[in-house]
Design an enzyme around this catalytic site. Structure first.
Site, short mmCIF file in Angstrom:
data_model
loop_
_atom_site.label_atom_id
_atom_site.label_comp_id
_atom_site.label_asym_id
_atom_site.label_seq_id
_atom_site.Cartn_x
_atom_site.Cartn_y
_atom_site.Cartn_z
N HIS A 135 40.61 38.90 35.60
CA HIS A 135 39.84 37.70 35.29
C HIS A 135 38.42 38.10 34.90
CE1 HIS A 135 37.50 37.50 39.11
NE2 HIS A 135 38.62 37.90 39.70
N CYS A 146 40.73 42.14 42.83
CA CYS A 146 41.09 41.79 41.46
C CYS A 146 40.56 42.83 40.47
CB CYS A 146 40.52 40.42 41.09
SG CYS A 146 41.38 39.05 41.87
#
Length: 180
Positions: A135, A146
Site C-alpha cells: 500500500h 506491510c
C-alpha cells in the site's frame, strides 16, 4: 470477595517476541528447504536480477528493501524502494503467497493517526493473513509488517496485481544460499 492482581513481569512476552522474531529470520533460510512449496520454489528459475521465481507476479527482497512486478517471468516494473516491517513486526516471508483482496481506500483496523482516525492504507493489495498488504506510505521508515510503496508505485501495484496472483517475499541472501 478478594481479587488477586497479577504481578507477573512482562518480560516473558518480550522474550517470546524476540525468540519468535529470531526464528522467523532463521526460518527465511529453513523455509526454503523444508516444504513441498519450498522445493517447487527452488526448482523454478529465478527472474534475472531478482531473488524471485518466474511464477511470481510480485517480488519483495527483504535484504535490499526492493520490489518488482513480473509478467510471464519478465520484469515489468522495478526495482522500486519499499518499506518493510521493523523488529517485532516483520514482513512475513513466503514464496507462495496470493493476492486475496484489493481495496483502493482501505483504512487500518489496527493503527490510528494522532487525531484518533484510522490510519489510511491507500491502494491496498492484501497478500497475507493479518492484513499484510502492499500500500501507499512512507518508504523511509519501517512498517508494521506491510510493504509500503510510493504513491505512484502503489497505484501501479494496485492496477497490475489481480486476485490470485502469486507474491513472493524473500531474503535474496537466503535464496542464493539455498540454491548454491
Amino acid at each position: 470477595m478478594s481479587t488477586t492482581r497479577s504481578t507477573r513481569s512482562p518480560r516473558p512476552a518480550i522474550v517470546v517476541a524476540l525468540v519468535t522474531a529470531a526464528l522467523a529470520l532463521i526460518g527465511v533460510g529453513t523455509a526454503l528447504a523444508a516444504t513441498p512449496a519450498a522445493q517447487a520454489f527452488r526448482e523454478q528459475p529465478l527472474v534475472p536480477g531478482t531473488p524471485c521465481t518466474i511464477t511470481a507476479s510480485a517480488c519483495v527482497d527483504l535484504d535490499t528493501k526492493q520490489s518488482w512486478l513480473f509478467e510471464n517471468g519478465k520484469i515489468t516494473h522495478g526495482p522500486v524502494p519499499v518499506a518493510i516491517g521493523g523488529p517485532g513486526k516483520e514482513t512475513p516471508v513466503g514464496h507462495s503467497l496470493r493476492v486475496y483482496r484489493k481495496e483502493e481506500l482501505h483504512k487500518s483496523g489496527e493503527y490510528t493517526m494522532s487525531n484518533g482516525e484510522p490510519a489510511p492504507m491507500p491502494w491496498s493489495v492484501f497478500f497475507q493473513d493479518g492484513g499484510i498488504a502492499f500500500h501507499e506510505g512512507r518508504t523511509d521508515t519501517p512498517s508494521a509488517g506491510c510493504v509500503r510503496l510510493s504513491r505512484e508505485n502503489a497505484i501501479t501495484w494496485y492496477n497490475n496485481l489481480e486476485i490470485g496472483d502469486q507474491v513472493q517475499v524473500v531474503s535474496a541472501q537466503a535464496v542464493h544460499a539455498a540454491r548454491a
